[in-house]
Design a protein around this motif. Structure first.
Motif, PDB file in Angstrom:
ATOM      1  N   UNK A   1       0.832  -1.207   0.000  1.00 19.81           N
ATOM      2  CA  UNK A   1       0.000   0.000   0.000  1.00 19.81           C
ATOM      3  C   UNK A   1       0.866   1.256   0.000  1.00 19.81           C
ATOM      4  N   UNK A   2       0.364   2.288  -0.662  1.00 20.79           N
ATOM      5  CA  UNK A   2       0.933   3.629  -0.591  1.00 20.79           C
ATOM      6  C   UNK A   2      -0.066   4.478   0.176  1.00 20.79           C
ATOM      7  N   UNK A   3       0.284   4.817   1.409  1.00 21.32           N
ATOM      8  CA  UNK A   3      -0.637   5.493   2.323  1.00 21.32           C
ATOM      9  C   UNK A   3      -0.331   6.986   2.355  1.00 21.32           C
ATOM     10  N   UNK A   4      -1.343   7.784   2.055  1.00 22.50           N
ATOM     11  CA  UNK A   4      -1.211   9.236   2.083  1.00 22.50           C
ATOM     12  C   UNK A   4      -1.768   9.755   3.406  1.00 22.50           C
ATOM     13  N   UNK A   5      -0.892  10.278   4.270  1.00 23.89           N
ATOM     14  CA  UNK A   5      -1.312  10.854   5.541  1.00 23.89           C
ATOM     15  C   UNK A   5      -1.659  12.319   5.321  1.00 23.89           C
ATOM     16  N   UNK A   6      -2.914  12.658   5.512  1.00 25.00           N
ATOM     17  CA  UNK A   6      -3.366  14.035   5.320  1.00 25.00           C
ATOM     18  C   UNK A   6      -3.093  14.832   6.590  1.00 25.00           C
ATOM     19  N   UNK A   7      -2.216  15.826   6.488  1.00 25.03           N
ATOM     20  CA  UNK A   7      -1.836  16.635   7.644  1.00 25.03           C
ATOM     21  C   UNK A   7      -2.492  17.999   7.574  1.00 25.03           C
TER      22      UNK A   7
ATOM     23  N   UNK B   1       4.480  -6.241   9.950  1.00 27.92           N
ATOM     24  CA  UNK B   1       4.741  -7.508   9.257  1.00 27.92           C
ATOM     25  C   UNK B   1       4.648  -7.394   7.736  1.00 27.92           C
ATOM     26  N   UNK B   2       4.088  -6.286   7.239  1.00 29.45           N
ATOM     27  CA  UNK B   2       4.006  -6.067   5.798  1.00 29.45           C
ATOM     28  C   UNK B   2       4.683  -4.744   5.464  1.00 29.45           C
ATOM     29  N   UNK B   3       5.154  -4.643   4.232  1.00 29.78           N
ATOM     30  CA  UNK B   3       5.826  -3.420   3.784  1.00 29.78           C
ATOM     31  C   UNK B   3       4.813  -2.478   3.140  1.00 29.78           C
ATOM     32  N   UNK B   4       4.835  -1.218   3.576  1.00 26.35           N
ATOM     33  CA  UNK B   4       3.974  -0.215   2.963  1.00 26.35           C
ATOM     34  C   UNK B   4       4.691   1.131   2.956  1.00 26.35           C
ATOM     35  N   UNK B   5       4.244   2.005   2.069  1.00 31.78           N
ATOM     36  CA  UNK B   5       4.871   3.311   1.883  1.00 31.78           C
ATOM     37  C   UNK B   5       4.019   4.397   2.533  1.00 31.78           C
ATOM     38  N   UNK B   6       4.684   5.408   3.080  1.00 30.69           N
ATOM     39  CA  UNK B   6       3.991   6.536   3.681  1.00 30.69           C
ATOM     40  C   UNK B   6       4.429   7.840   3.025  1.00 30.69           C
ATOM     41  N   UNK B   7       3.471   8.666   2.648  1.00 32.57           N
ATOM     42  CA  UNK B   7       3.773  10.032   2.214  1.00 32.57           C
ATOM     43  C   UNK B   7       2.861  10.972   3.004  1.00 32.57           C
ATOM     44  N   UNK B   8       3.329  12.189   3.206  1.00 30.81           N
ATOM     45  CA  UNK B   8       2.542  13.185   3.926  1.00 30.81           C
ATOM     46  C   UNK B   8       2.106  14.270   2.961  1.00 30.81           C
ATOM     47  N   UNK B   9       0.860  14.713   3.100  1.00 30.50           N
ATOM     48  CA  UNK B   9       0.312  15.744   2.218  1.00 30.50           C
ATOM     49  C   UNK B   9      -0.425  16.781   3.059  1.00 30.50           C
TER      50      UNK B   9
END
Length: 301
Positions: free
Chosen positions: A47-53, A74-82
């Protein structure tokens, strides 16, 4: 016998106590966020997770805990902040970029002058939340699709879910709240709320101890007599006078008996079986104009 006054707490002892409290709160929030993610399948491998700030305490805490969990998940996922810079007068444009740069996380600042639109469309003295949230929602959802985001993470917590339930009952005539996960019918967007199990007072204390650079919302946060504020004050009174009541109320939200309500779209009372009900979805397109600006928007924001 004269009682001795307690010895003053030294700076080093005060710092030690704060570290203990931070660790305790972080563990609690980590456990709650991890449980919510597991219970509702919020984040999956790849997953590519967009954290809304927004610059508020809730979104800061959400990003902080997700970054912490990412290291041991336990799983690999990506985080970006917007962050959506809505061009509010006096908005400190340097605060979030400096903070996010210090974390070393990928981030994006979207600049859209929604402030002018809200001030133009909403009559003086009326609540701005409805139109503001619709404009913000449309911009963020479109950005997510354009950048390959699979999950949009919002900082709503347990108290937000309960407040929205009561707002919809009191003012909307509906028994609904903010779901922990919300899918769009067209598959474009999936909204998740990792803080769904977390209490606002824990988040507020954690944000204070972690010294997050909080940015106040001068557009809507300063408005008085909002319907949500009335509900919030009612909950605060209950929490003081009846400890545990809010926890019981939230458990009730997670333990629904359709056959003991009165919605024929949710339960077939003739045949005695559950039905699919009215499925709610994410608004993915640019929001339509809504002229009912006089009361708080209680839709899924």
């Amino acid at each position: 016998m004269i009682a001795q006054s307690p010895e003053p707490v030294t700076a080093s002892e005060r710092e030690r106590r704060q570290k203990v409290e931070i660790n305790k709160l972080q563990k609690r929030l980590r456990r709650e966020v991890g449980q919510a993610i597991a219970d509702f399948s919020m984040i999956e491998a790849g997953d590519k997770v967009m954290c809304c700030l927004s610059g508020g305490k809730d979104s800061y805490a959400m990003l902080d805990i997700l970054l912490n969990l990412q290291k041991s998940a336990p799983v690999s996922f990506e985080l970006i902040a917007v962050n959506l810079d809505q061009k509010q007068p006096g908005f400190p444009e340097d605060v979030l970029p400096e903070y996010l740069s210090s974390l070393g996380i990928e981030y994006h600042i979207i600049e859209k002058d929604t402030y002018s639109i809200v001030k133009e469309k909403v009559p003086e003295g009326k609540t701005t939340c409805g139109l503001c949230s619709r404009l913000r929602r449309g911009i963020l959802y479109n950005f997510a699709e354009e950048h390959g985001v699979t999950k949009i993470a919002l900082g709503h917590h347990r108290d937000d879910l309960l407040e929205t339930l009561f707002l919809n009952m009191f003012y909307g005539g509906k028994l609904k709240s903010m779901p922990p996960v919300l899918h769009s019918d067209d598959g474009r967007n999936t909204v998740i709320r990792p803080l769904a199990y977390s209490r606002e007072k824990d988040i507020a204390r954690y944000a204070s101890l972690r010294k997050f650079p909080i940015i106040p919302c001068n557009l809507c946060g300063s408005q008085e007599n909002l319907q949500r504020q009335v509900i919030k004050e009612m909950f605060q009174t209950w929490d003081k006078q009846h400890p545990g009541r809010l926890e019981t109320m939230f458990r009730a939200m997670c333990n629904v008996e359709p056959s003991h309500l009165a919605d024929p779209d949710l339960y077939d009372f003739r045949e005695g079986r559950r039905l699919g009900g009215k499925r709610q979805s994410v608004n993915t397109a640019e929001p339509q104009a809504d002229q009912n600006f006089g009361r708080l928007d209680v839709l899924n924001i």
